[in-house]
Scaffold this motif. Structure first.
Motif, PDB file in Angstrom:
ATOM      1  N   ALA A  12       1.144  -1.405   0.302  1.00 56.15           N
ATOM      2  CA  ALA A  12      -0.302  -0.036  -0.010  1.00 56.15           C
ATOM      3  C   ALA A  12       0.467   1.504   0.196  1.00 56.15           C
ATOM      4  CB  ALA A  12      -1.328   0.224   1.215  1.00 56.15           C
ATOM      5  N   ALA A  13       2.043   1.360   1.040  1.00 63.31           N
ATOM      6  CA  ALA A  13       2.723   2.319   1.051  1.00 63.31           C
ATOM      7  C   ALA A  13       3.243   2.450  -0.670  1.00 63.31           C
ATOM      8  CB  ALA A  13       3.846   2.250   2.053  1.00 63.31           C
ATOM      9  N   ALA A  14       3.237   1.617  -2.033  1.00 54.83           N
ATOM     10  CA  ALA A  14       4.342   1.958  -3.031  1.00 54.83           C
ATOM     11  C   ALA A  14       3.529   2.949  -3.572  1.00 54.83           C
ATOM     12  CB  ALA A  14       3.639   0.645  -3.363  1.00 54.83           C
ATOM     13  N   ALA A  15       2.631   3.235  -3.360  1.00 54.32           N
ATOM     14  CA  ALA A  15       1.675   4.510  -3.477  1.00 54.32           C
ATOM     15  C   ALA A  15       1.943   5.869  -3.808  1.00 54.32           C
ATOM     16  CB  ALA A  15      -0.211   4.128  -3.472  1.00 54.32           C
ATOM     17  N   PHE A  16       2.159   5.662  -2.296  1.00 56.50           N
ATOM     18  CA  PHE A  16       2.796   7.219  -2.098  1.00 56.50           C
ATOM     19  C   PHE A  16       4.433   7.252  -2.409  1.00 56.50           C
ATOM     20  CE2 PHE A  16      -0.472   6.341   1.468  1.00 56.50           C
ATOM     21  CZ  PHE A  16      -1.332   6.866   0.602  1.00 56.50           C
ATOM     22  N   SER A  17       5.460   6.034  -2.239  1.00 58.50           N
ATOM     23  CA  SER A  17       7.199   6.035  -2.402  1.00 58.50           C
ATOM     24  C   SER A  17       7.350   6.000  -4.224  1.00 58.50           C
ATOM     25  CB  SER A  17       7.297   5.149  -1.856  1.00 58.50           C
ATOM     26  OG  SER A  17       7.010   3.696  -2.175  1.00 58.50           O
ATOM     27  N   THR A  18       6.290   5.187  -5.211  1.00 57.88           N
ATOM     28  CA  THR A  18       6.078   5.037  -5.982  1.00 57.88           C
ATOM     29  C   THR A  18       4.812   5.802  -6.373  1.00 57.88           C
ATOM     30  OG1 THR A  18       7.791   3.037  -5.897  1.00 57.88           O
ATOM     31  CG2 THR A  18       7.073   3.913  -8.186  1.00 57.88           C
ATOM     32  N   PRO A  19       4.457   6.841  -6.807  1.00 59.46           N
ATOM     33  CA  PRO A  19       3.073   7.382  -6.988  1.00 59.46           C
ATOM     34  C   PRO A  19       3.308   7.647  -8.791  1.00 59.46           C
ATOM     35  CG  PRO A  19       4.559   9.244  -6.660  1.00 59.46           C
ATOM     36  CD  PRO A  19       5.608   7.920  -6.450  1.00 59.46           C
ATOM     37  N   THR A  20       4.316   6.934 -10.005  1.00 57.40           N
ATOM     38  CA  THR A  20       4.069   6.844 -11.028  1.00 57.40           C
ATOM     39  C   THR A  20       3.634   5.896 -12.131  1.00 57.40           C
ATOM     40  OG1 THR A  20       6.455   7.311 -11.879  1.00 57.40           O
ATOM     41  CG2 THR A  20       5.357   8.929 -11.186  1.00 57.40           C
ATOM     42  N   ILE A  21       2.643   5.782 -13.200  1.00 57.59           N
ATOM     43  CA  ILE A  21       3.127   4.567 -13.307  1.00 57.59           C
ATOM     44  C   ILE A  21       4.337   4.017 -13.981  1.00 57.59           C
ATOM     45  CG2 ILE A  21       2.758   3.380 -15.992  1.00 57.59           C
ATOM     46  CD1 ILE A  21       0.139   5.505 -15.158  1.00 57.59           C
ATOM     47  N   ASN A  22       5.251   5.048 -14.453  1.00 58.91           N
ATOM     48  CA  ASN A  22       6.587   4.592 -14.816  1.00 58.91           C
ATOM     49  C   ASN A  22       7.373   3.877 -14.006  1.00 58.91           C
ATOM     50  OD1 ASN A  22       9.588   6.083 -14.933  1.00 58.91           O
ATOM     51  ND2 ASN A  22       8.905   5.577 -16.688  1.00 58.91           N
ATOM     52  N   GLY A  23       7.180   4.305 -12.624  1.00 59.95           N
ATOM     53  CA  GLY A  23       8.335   3.683 -11.150  1.00 59.95           C
ATOM     54  C   GLY A  23       8.117   2.411 -11.098  1.00 59.95           C
ATOM     55  N   TYR A  24       7.108   1.883 -12.045  1.00 57.53           N
ATOM     56  CA  TYR A  24       7.188   0.658 -11.930  1.00 57.53           C
ATOM     57  C   TYR A  24       8.393  -0.685 -12.339  1.00 57.53           C
ATOM     58  CZ  TYR A  24       4.053   1.653  -8.024  1.00 57.53           C
ATOM     59  OH  TYR A  24       3.320   2.200  -6.661  1.00 57.53           O
ATOM     60  N   LYS A  25       8.657   0.252 -13.422  1.00 62.85           N
ATOM     61  CA  LYS A  25       9.364  -0.846 -14.364  1.00 62.85           C
ATOM     62  C   LYS A  25      10.924  -0.471 -13.930  1.00 62.85           C
ATOM     63  CE  LYS A  25       6.999   1.088 -18.819  1.00 62.85           C
ATOM     64  NZ  LYS A  25       6.040   1.265 -17.371  1.00 62.85           N
ATOM     65  N   ARG A  26      11.121   0.205 -12.399  1.00 62.55           N
ATOM     66  CA  ARG A  26      11.936  -0.129 -11.868  1.00 62.55           C
ATOM     67  C   ARG A  26      12.775  -0.920 -10.612  1.00 62.55           C
ATOM     68  NH1 ARG A  26      13.164   1.821  -6.387  1.00 62.55           N
ATOM     69  NH2 ARG A  26      15.014   1.863  -5.904  1.00 62.55           N
ATOM     70  N   TYR A  27      11.202  -1.515 -10.527  1.00 64.67           N
ATOM     71  CA  TYR A  27      11.508  -2.834  -9.666  1.00 64.67           C
ATOM     72  C   TYR A  27      11.649  -4.490 -10.392  1.00 64.67           C
ATOM     73  CZ  TYR A  27       8.940  -0.259  -6.288  1.00 64.67           C
ATOM     74  OH  TYR A  27       8.326   0.977  -5.709  1.00 64.67           O
ATOM     75  N   ARG A  28      12.635  -4.315 -10.753  1.00 66.55           N
ATOM     76  CA  ARG A  28      13.068  -5.305 -11.718  1.00 66.55           C
ATOM     77  C   ARG A  28      14.171  -6.247 -11.661  1.00 66.55           C
ATOM     78  NH1 ARG A  28      13.876  -3.343 -17.953  1.00 66.55           N
ATOM     79  NH2 ARG A  28      12.217  -1.681 -18.198  1.00 66.55           N
ATOM     80  N   PRO A  29      14.392  -7.695 -11.271  1.00 69.08           N
ATOM     81  CA  PRO A  29      15.838  -8.246 -10.603  1.00 69.08           C
ATOM     82  C   PRO A  29      16.579  -8.183 -10.991  1.00 69.08           C
ATOM     83  CG  PRO A  29      13.528 -10.333 -11.618  1.00 69.08           C
ATOM     84  CD  PRO A  29      13.331  -8.602 -11.741  1.00 69.08           C
ATOM     85  N   ASN A  30      17.783  -8.538 -10.494  1.00 67.95           N
ATOM     86  CA  ASN A  30      19.115  -8.202 -10.854  1.00 67.95           C
ATOM     87  C   ASN A  30      19.604  -6.708 -11.586  1.00 67.95           C
ATOM     88  OD1 ASN A  30      19.720 -11.159  -9.873  1.00 67.95           O
ATOM     89  ND2 ASN A  30      18.769 -11.128 -11.922  1.00 67.95           N
ATOM     90  N   SER A  31      18.626  -5.374 -10.973  1.00 71.53           N
ATOM     91  CA  SER A  31      18.893  -4.146 -11.083  1.00 71.53           C
ATOM     92  C   SER A  31      19.062  -3.871 -10.341  1.00 71.53           C
ATOM     93  CB  SER A  31      17.344  -4.022 -11.544  1.00 71.53           C
ATOM     94  OG  SER A  31      16.187  -4.028 -10.754  1.00 71.53           O
ATOM     95  N   MET A  32      19.794  -3.961  -8.761  1.00 70.89           N
ATOM     96  CA  MET A  32      19.646  -3.128  -7.450  1.00 70.89           C
ATOM     97  C   MET A  32      18.807  -2.243  -7.479  1.00 70.89           C
ATOM     98  SD  MET A  32      22.863  -4.157  -7.070  1.00 70.89           S
ATOM     99  CE  MET A  32      24.467  -3.037  -6.840  1.00 70.89           C
TER     100      MET A  32
END
Length: 457
Positions: free
Chosen positions: A311-331
């Protein structure tokens, strides 16, 4: 409204003293910008001539309430003229004189952060800085002080256009054409930093003139990607510093013909995603760090962060684009786990504080930090168990972070912790704003769809 502040008792004694101290300084300026953070973390407000600004410190500055009802394209997401609509009237920006600065790149200009109020002197329910105040007060009632440091990545790009042609202007309008300043993938290379030194040195001078606690500036991993870190500060200072840093950085570089973008993952070849790692801890009334040695309090706080991470991800990552960062082996994290020395974990334990690696650089700092406080306090109240440390990168048997803003909003909608801490009215307001953004995204045909389907089907 001759003395809106006094009539409604809105300032502390420290704010009264600060207003008296800066009055003479303001009269020597040309203008003062009165600004506030909207729900998206964008600074909005009005610019007053200095002679008017002195009185406006106490009278407040009126502005249209629709400013807090807009999505990122500038569209008003609420039916403001419907019965019980609240956006067609005025609200009042009330300056916090302790946050006053003179902008070093525009030395005729003062800048002051504001909180939002209704005309009757009650706090505006959609003021995100006021929400952070409430969370800090909850900490204070328990004898705790919030302390946070900032680690922020962004892309520094050369602008190739100026104003777009009239037939391309719209809401939100076309993106600027930009070019990277280096090839990337030479992490922390001195030669790459030296090539950027004239630009970074200009930024350094302005950030330090703003009295921001600058610690380091680095060349990051990706093309044209840099990182800036700030020392830990207490209370509201850390959130205010993030807002001022972003605004200052964009303005300083724009005047030089460059774009500083805090978008998480721009559409550029070979790009690396940018993140915002939030380093934080709690102090007691004597200034002692309560998280040192991963104390029982710190473990319970961290348990709350993990419990409410989706639920907190809506505030820490509040854009559609931001979720393209949560990738394996990406730091960047993808599982809801913690660890001691594992940069793939969502929360990392570092000596006497926690580092939450989940955020994107464009997040509203008041909402990001307030969400951490709400979740952490819930963890303390329930003595939440964070589980075992996940010391092997990207292999944890643990829940995943949301894969999209849609998933995060769905988790937020039913989260009792944030509804209790922020109030139903604010949660429903925020969800509606984000759903307006999601609806526009789903309605547009993307470049991917065009390539995938047009010729083949």
């Amino acid at each position: 409204m001759s003395d809106f502040v006094a009539r409604h008792g809105l300032w502390t004694q420290a704010q009264q003293d600060a207003a008296d101290a800066i009055a003479a300084q303001i009269t020597k300026l040309g203008v003062v910008r009165f600004g506030f953070s909207d729900a998206h973390g964008v600074v909005r407000g009005k610019t007053l001539i200095a002679s008017e600004a002195v009185g406006a410190l106490r009278s407040g500055v009126t502005c249209t309430a629709t400013m807090v009802l807009k999505d990122l394209s500038g569209r008003t997401a609420f039916p403001v003229f419907a019965p019980n609509g609240d956006g067609a009237g005025d609200m009042v920006m009330v300056a916090d004189p302790t946050a006053f600065r003179v902008l070093p790149w525009a030395p005729h200009t003062g800048w002051v952060l504001c909180d939002l109020y209704r005309l009757d002197g009650t706090p505006h329910p959609f003021c995100t800085r006021a929400l952070m105040h409430r969370m800090l007060s909850r900490l204070g009632e328990r004898g705790y002080t919030w302390r946070a440091g900032l680690e922020v990545e962004f892309h520094l790009l050369k602008c190739l256009d100026e104003i777009p042609p009239p037939d391309e202007i719209g809401m939100p309008g076309p993106p600027p054409r930009v070019a990277p300043l280096n090839h990337g993938y030479q992490y922390l290379t001195e030669l790459r930093y030296d090539a950027l030194d004239p630009l970074m040195e200009t930024l350094r001078g302005h950030l330090q003139a703003l009295r921001l606690p600058l610690r380091s500036m680095e060349v990051e991993f990706g093309p044209s990607q840099v990182e800036v870190t700030f020392g830990a500060t207490a209370g509201m200072e850390s959130a205010d510093a993030m807002l001022l840093f972003r605004s200052a950085t964009k303005q300083v570089f724009a005047r030089m013909g460059y774009l500083a973008s805090f978008m998480c993952r721009p559409q550029l070849p070979h790009v690396a995603s940018s993140g915002w790692h939030l380093h934080h801890s709690l102090d007691d009334a004597e200034g002692r760090n309560l998280f040192a040695g991963l104390s029982k309090l710190a473990r319970a706080w961290m348990g709350g962060l993990l419990r409410h991470a989706a639920a907190a991800a809506a505030f820490s990552t509040p854009t559609i684009n931001g979720y393209k960062r949560y990738r394996p082996n990406s730091m960047a994290p993808d599982h809801i786990v913690w660890a001691h020395d594992n940069r793939a974990a969502m929360v990392r334990v570092i000596d006497d504080h926690l580092e939450n690696r989940v955020g994107e650089p464009g997040a509203n700092p008041y909402l990001y930090m307030a969400s951490q406080i709400a979740a952490g306090l819930d963890g303390i109240a329930s003595d939440a168990d964070p589980g075992a440390s996940a010391d092997t990168p990207y292999s944890a048997d643990a829940p995943m972070l949301p894969r999209s803003l849609m998933e995060a909003i769905a988790a937020l909608r039913g989260n009792a912790c944030f509804r209790e801490a922020f109030g139903d009215q604010f949660i429903d307001y925020f969800i509606l704003l984000k759903e307006a953004e999601i609806s526009r995204f789903l309605a547009d045909v993307t470049d991917w769809e065009q390539r995938e389907y047009l010729a083949l089907l």
